[in-house]
Each structure stands twice: as structure tokens, then as C-alpha cells.
Design an enzyme around this catalytic site. Structure first.
Site, short mmCIF file in Angstrom:
data_model
loop_
_atom_site.label_atom_id
_atom_site.label_comp_id
_atom_site.label_asym_id
_atom_site.label_seq_id
_atom_site.Cartn_x
_atom_site.Cartn_y
_atom_site.Cartn_z
N SER A 22 0.84 -1.22 0.00
CA SER A 22 0.00 0.00 0.00
C SER A 22 0.86 1.26 0.00
O SER A 22 0.58 2.22 -0.72
CB SER A 22 -0.88 0.03 1.25
OG SER A 22 -1.87 -0.95 1.15
N ARG A 121 -14.29 -6.28 -10.30
CA ARG A 121 -14.25 -5.61 -8.98
C ARG A 121 -15.12 -4.35 -9.03
O ARG A 121 -15.17 -3.66 -10.06
CB ARG A 121 -12.79 -5.24 -8.63
CG ARG A 121 -11.79 -6.38 -8.78
CD ARG A 121 -11.70 -7.26 -7.59
NE ARG A 121 -11.26 -6.61 -6.39
CZ ARG A 121 -10.00 -6.44 -6.02
NH1 ARG A 121 -9.01 -6.87 -6.79
NH2 ARG A 121 -9.70 -5.88 -4.86
N GLN A 168 -8.90 2.56 -0.45
CA GLN A 168 -8.75 2.86 -1.88
C GLN A 168 -9.75 3.94 -2.29
O GLN A 168 -9.42 4.87 -3.02
CB GLN A 168 -8.94 1.59 -2.71
CG GLN A 168 -7.84 0.58 -2.45
CD GLN A 168 -7.99 -0.68 -3.25
OE1 GLN A 168 -8.93 -0.84 -4.04
NE2 GLN A 168 -7.08 -1.62 -3.06
N ASP A 326 -6.91 -7.72 4.63
CA ASP A 326 -6.19 -8.55 3.65
C ASP A 326 -5.72 -9.87 4.24
O ASP A 326 -5.16 -10.71 3.52
CB ASP A 326 -4.97 -7.79 3.12
CG ASP A 326 -5.38 -6.68 2.15
OD1 ASP A 326 -6.48 -6.78 1.58
OD2 ASP A 326 -4.60 -5.73 1.99
N ARG A 357 -13.35 -13.98 -1.25
CA ARG A 357 -12.53 -14.58 -0.18
C ARG A 357 -13.37 -15.18 0.95
O ARG A 357 -12.85 -15.49 2.00
CB ARG A 357 -11.53 -13.55 0.38
CG ARG A 357 -10.36 -13.37 -0.53
CD ARG A 357 -9.24 -12.60 0.15
NE ARG A 357 -8.17 -12.35 -0.79
CZ ARG A 357 -7.35 -11.30 -0.75
NH1 ARG A 357 -7.48 -10.42 0.19
NH2 ARG A 357 -6.40 -11.18 -1.66
N ARG A 399 -2.96 -13.88 -2.29
CA ARG A 399 -2.96 -14.12 -0.84
C ARG A 399 -3.52 -15.51 -0.51
O ARG A 399 -3.08 -16.14 0.44
CB ARG A 399 -3.75 -13.04 -0.11
CG ARG A 399 -3.13 -11.65 -0.30
CD ARG A 399 -3.58 -10.69 0.77
NE ARG A 399 -3.31 -9.32 0.38
CZ ARG A 399 -2.13 -8.72 0.48
NH1 ARG A 399 -1.10 -9.37 0.94
NH2 ARG A 399 -1.98 -7.47 0.09
C1 S3P Z 1 -5.56 -1.12 -0.02
C2 S3P Z 1 -6.77 -1.10 0.64
C3 S3P Z 1 -7.57 -2.31 0.85
C4 S3P Z 1 -6.74 -3.56 0.69
C5 S3P Z 1 -5.86 -3.54 -0.53
C6 S3P Z 1 -4.93 -2.36 -0.51
C7 S3P Z 1 -4.86 0.16 -0.21
O1 S3P Z 1 -8.62 -2.33 -0.08
O2 S3P Z 1 -7.59 -4.69 0.65
O3 S3P Z 1 -5.09 -4.72 -0.62
O4 S3P Z 1 -3.65 0.14 -0.52
O5 S3P Z 1 -5.49 1.21 -0.05
P1 S3P Z 1 -10.00 -1.54 0.15
O6 S3P Z 1 -9.71 -0.12 0.19
O7 S3P Z 1 -10.84 -1.90 -1.05
O8 S3P Z 1 -10.54 -2.10 1.43
#
Ligand code: S3P
Length: 450
Positions: A22, A121, A168, A326, A357, A399
Site C-alpha cells: 500500500s 471488482r 482505496q 487482507d 474470499r 494471498r
Molecule cells: C488497499 C486497501 C484495501 C486492501 C488492498 C490495498 C490500499 O482495499 O484490501 O489490498 O492500498 O489502499 P479496500 O480499500 O478496497 O478495502
């Protein structure tokens, strides 16, 4: 490529982690939006970050990679150039959702697309609030490809209650908000990771977070306010990326479930929005110690010492789900080795990750002989039903693939994981790291000899 485990070897020694996924994504993209040269060390160089780097090159950004060091020539908030072909985000939802925020700030036309998996997605969650900001963007029935037209005005500031605790989504909107005319306010229903807020503050942006506000008769976990910089400029980054706690998760669970194990993992990012798995495993009796805690570039880091442990079951729901979002595939493996029941609730968001998942995880654990019950918003394991062995399919989910390998390090018989090349998306040295700790994992076709 297929991986086969020979269970039983205790894990011993020190493991080296890749840079946090991230933070790496954000460091790459935010550097491109800064004014001047940024330097990033210990970047995650893997499938998902290569996709972000390639996308930025298509948008006119110059960068240079030297091992895991990255140097980026940032062209400013308006510096991205309209691409002459669709921007390919591969399998990476993080690339797509973050990049779209930056494109909205730049106001340039672009088509943003990805793999067949990424096209499944949900993207409506970013498109609808961006449209409220006046960004000319359309999705294809709530999914990619996403089409941005050239914007004639800057984005409007947004006051928004987020329907889902997603970093995100939050980051996409905060990036668009950098170019808006006034302050944007986001309300979050849970503690999504806050790397964006920390990094933008380090680049000179005013971002204020407040816990526990009430709004529209509802209790919100967090309120985030971003004031766009008057100078319209972000300071370049000089940053060392901490080790990825989500990559460490596989090694931690491997050591906890494999008798005789004791490992040390130095330099792990310990941001509290990311350490839910550590809390959950400790509640299960996991022996995990944190040593040498310090701070690195605005993020807490430390070394972890993990010993084999007798695990009992636990219950997971609420904010803890978000803080370990995650980690459920590998958490489920730990729960399979526990002696008493485990229940996961309020985790429907898991259905929208690299795979569903909940369904796929339950299906593949059952293929290994583990008792597990699927629920609409989670799953439950009765305990006392550890993995026996068998052949499994990670359904294109990096994962899940690594979690199934971990299950095979302490199972009764071998585990064969097909389609294991997907691991390269986030942890290319995963097998080498496990082998370095003493695990026996065979690869078919075998590794190339130099
Ligand atoms: C992430 C946020 C998470 C996570 C992803 C990385 C990020 O997703 O599952 O692997 O880097 O902001 P979501 O924001 O959809 O929960």
C-alpha cells in the site's frame, strides 16, 4: 507453476520482507504528482507495482528503478499527460482506484482498464462520489473500463459519508480533492488504513483526522478533512518503505502453526490500521513479540519475534475486520490449527477482493480436509480440524495461494498449490524466504539454474 510442500520442518532464523504494497503504490503515484524529484527506497517491486509504474510511464511520468530504489521526476498535480491508449491496471484494484483519483485531479481524458479479474471488482464506489464532485467519469455497469473526459472545471469540494470503509475509495477521493476549490470532508464507517493521510501530510498538505463524530444521526468511526494546498503543489518525497505486515502475516502464521519454530522478522510496518491480525493471533494464544519499535518516515515499525504456539479459536467482527482486511485467508489457516471454534462476522467486503474470499477460501480449505462453514458475511471453523493435505487452486488470488502453502507446512500430508505463479503479484521472494527459514517447498517446473 505448482508448489508442493513437505510438511514438518521447523522454521528458524531471520526473514527479509518486501516493502509494503500500500505504501509503495502511494509513494510511486504521489511522487509523480509532486513538484520535483522523489527518492524511495525498499519499494515493493512486484506485479502490482510494476503495473502502477507502467501506467505512469504511459501518462508521461519519468522514473528510474535501481533494484528496489525508485527515483521519480514529479511533474506536479496537473503534470499527467493524456494517454494515447487505455491505461492498463492489470490485476491491481489499488492502481485503478488511486490512479483515477489522480486523473480526476489532472482533468485529463483517459480510458482506464484492467484484466478480466479486475473488471469484476466494484468501481461504482469511486465513480459515484467523483461524479458528485463534477468529474466527467463513467463506468461500465459499475465496473471498468472507466472513461474520463477532459474536464472544463476543477473538481467541486465533497462532503461525503463513505458507504464502505475502504482506503482505496478514501485515497481516490482525497487525490481528486487536492485539485478542488475548497475543503473536502469524508466520513468513514471503519478504521481503513491511513497511509495516504500520513504521506500527504509529509508532502505539506493539511489533512486532519478526527475520531468518533456523529453525523446524520449516525456514529462515524473517523472524519477526514483535506484542505487543498494554496500553492497547488506537493513537496517531493524522500522515503524508506517499511516491510509489508501483510507479507509478514504468512511467515507469522507459518511459524505459529509449525512445531519447533522461532523466527525474527525485522523492519515490519506496524501502523495500527494494519495490525489487526497481530491482535487476533495474540487473542488466540499466539506468541508474537514486538522489539525495537521506532518510527520511519511517519509510519511505526518494529521487529517481530514469533514462536510456535498452541492456538485457540476467537471471534472477529466490527473495526477489527477492517484492520485485518487482507489477512483473512491466512487467518483462516491459523484458525484451522486452533483447538476451539472461530467465527468471522461482518466481513462481506471479503467477497470483493482478488477472489470471493469467503466462498473460495471455504472451498479450498475443505479440499484440504478442514471443517469450515460459509456464512453470507463471514465463516466459522469448529476448531480441532487441522489441514490434512491435498491439491488446491488459489483462483488467481495471490494471498490465497500463499495461505494454502502455509497450510501445507504443518499439515498431515503434502499440499499441492496449482497456479502459484500469482504469488509474484505481491511477494516474488515468498518461496525463497520460506526456504531460507528451513521450509521444504518444491516448485514445478523447477527453478531456473543460473
Ligand atoms: C488497499 C486497501 C484495501 C486492501 C488492498 C490495498 C490500499 O482495499 O484490501 O489490498 O492500498 O489502499 P479496500 O480499500 O478496497 O478495502
Amino acid at each position: 507453476m505448482m508448489l508442493t510442500t513437505a510438511p514438518g520442518n521447523p522454521l528458524r532464523g531471520r526473514a527479509r520482507l518486501p516493502g509494503d504494497k500500500s505504501i509503495s503504490h502511494r509513494a510511486i503515484l504521489f511522487s509523480a504528482l509532486a513538484d520535483g524529484e522523489s527518492r524511495i527506497t525498499n519499494l515493493l517491486v512486484a506485479g502490482v507495482t510494476r503495473v502502477m509504474l507502467a501506467a505512469l510511464r504511459d501518462l508521461g511520468v519519468s522514473w528510474r528503478l535501481e533494484g528496489t530504489d525508485l527515483i521519480v521526476q514529479g511533474g506536479g498535480l496537473g503534470g499527467l499527460q493524456a494517454p494515447d491508449k487505455p491505461v492498463d491496471c492489470g490485476n491491481s484494484a489499488t492502481t485503478m482506484r488511486l490512479l483515477v483519483g489522480a486523473l480526476a485531479a489532472a482533468g485529463i481524458p483517459a480510458v482506464v482498464d484492467g484484466s478480466p479479474g479486475l473488471r469484476k471488482r466494484p468501481m461504482g464506489r469511486i465513480v459515484s462520489p467523483l461524479q458528485q464532485m463534477g468529474v466527467p467519469i463513467e463506468a461500465t455497469e459499475g465496473h471498468s473500463p472507466l472513461i474520463l473526459q477532459s474536464a472544463s472545471t476543477r473538481p467541486r469540494p465533497l462532503d461525503y459519508a463513505m458507504p464502505v470503509a475502504s482506503a482505496q475509495l478514501k485515497t481516490c477521493l482525497l487525490l481528486a480533492a487536492l485539485a478542488a476549490e475548497g475543503t473536502t470532508t469524508l466520513r468513514e464507517p471503519g478504521p481503513s488504513r491511513d497511509h495516504t493521510e500520513r504521506m500527504l501530510r509529509g508532502m505539506g498538505v493539511e489533512v486532519v483526522s478526527e475520531r468518533g463524530a456523529v453525523y446524520a444521526d449516525q456514529e462515524w468511526y473517523n472524519t477526514v478533512r483535506l484542505v487543498p494546498p494554496e500553492s497547488r503543489s506537493l513537496a517531493p518525497l524522500s522515503l524508506e518503505v517499511p516491510g509489508d505486515v501483510s507479507a509478514a502475516a504468512f511467515l507469522i502464521v507459518a511459524a505459529l502453526v509449525t512445531p519447533g519454530s522461532k523466527i525474527t522478522i525485522p523492519g515490519v510496518g506496524l501502523n495500527p490500521t494494519r495490525t489487526g491480525l497481530l491482535d487476533a493471533l495474540r487473542a488466540m494464544g499466539g506468541r508474537i513479540e514486538v522489539q525495537n519499535q521506532t518510527e520511519c518516515c511517519g509510519e511505526p515499525v518494529g521487529d517481530l519475534v514469533v514462536r510456535h504456539s498452541h492456538l485457540r479459536g476467537t471471534e472477529i467482527a466490527g473495526p477489527l475486520v477492517v484492520r485485518m482486511i487482507d489477512e483473512f485467508p491466512v487467518f483462516a489457516v491459523a484458525a484451522a490449527f486452533a483447538s476451539t471454534p472461530t467465527v468471522v462476522r461482518e466481513a462481506t467486503e471479503l467477497r470483493y477482493k482478488e477472489s470471493d474470499r469467503i466462498t473460495v477460501l471455504c472451498q479450498e480449505l475443505r479440499a484440504l480436509g478442514v471443517s469450515v462453514i460459509e456464512h453470507p458475511d463471514g465463516f466459522a471453523l469448529p476448531g480441532g480440524s487441522p489441514p490434512l493435505g491435498g491439491e488446491v487452486n488459489p483462483h488467481g488470488d495471490h494471498r490465497l495461494a500463499m495461505s494454502l502453502v502455509v497450510a501445507g507446512l504443518a499439515s498431515a500430508r503434502t499440499v499441492q498449490v496449482n497456479g502459484a505463479e500469482i504469488i509474484d503479484e505481491s511477494f516474488p521472494d515468498f518461496v525463497a524466504t520460506l526456504r531460507g527459514l528451513g521450509a521444504e517447498v518444491r516448485r514445478m517446473p523447477p527453478d531456473k539454474t543460473v
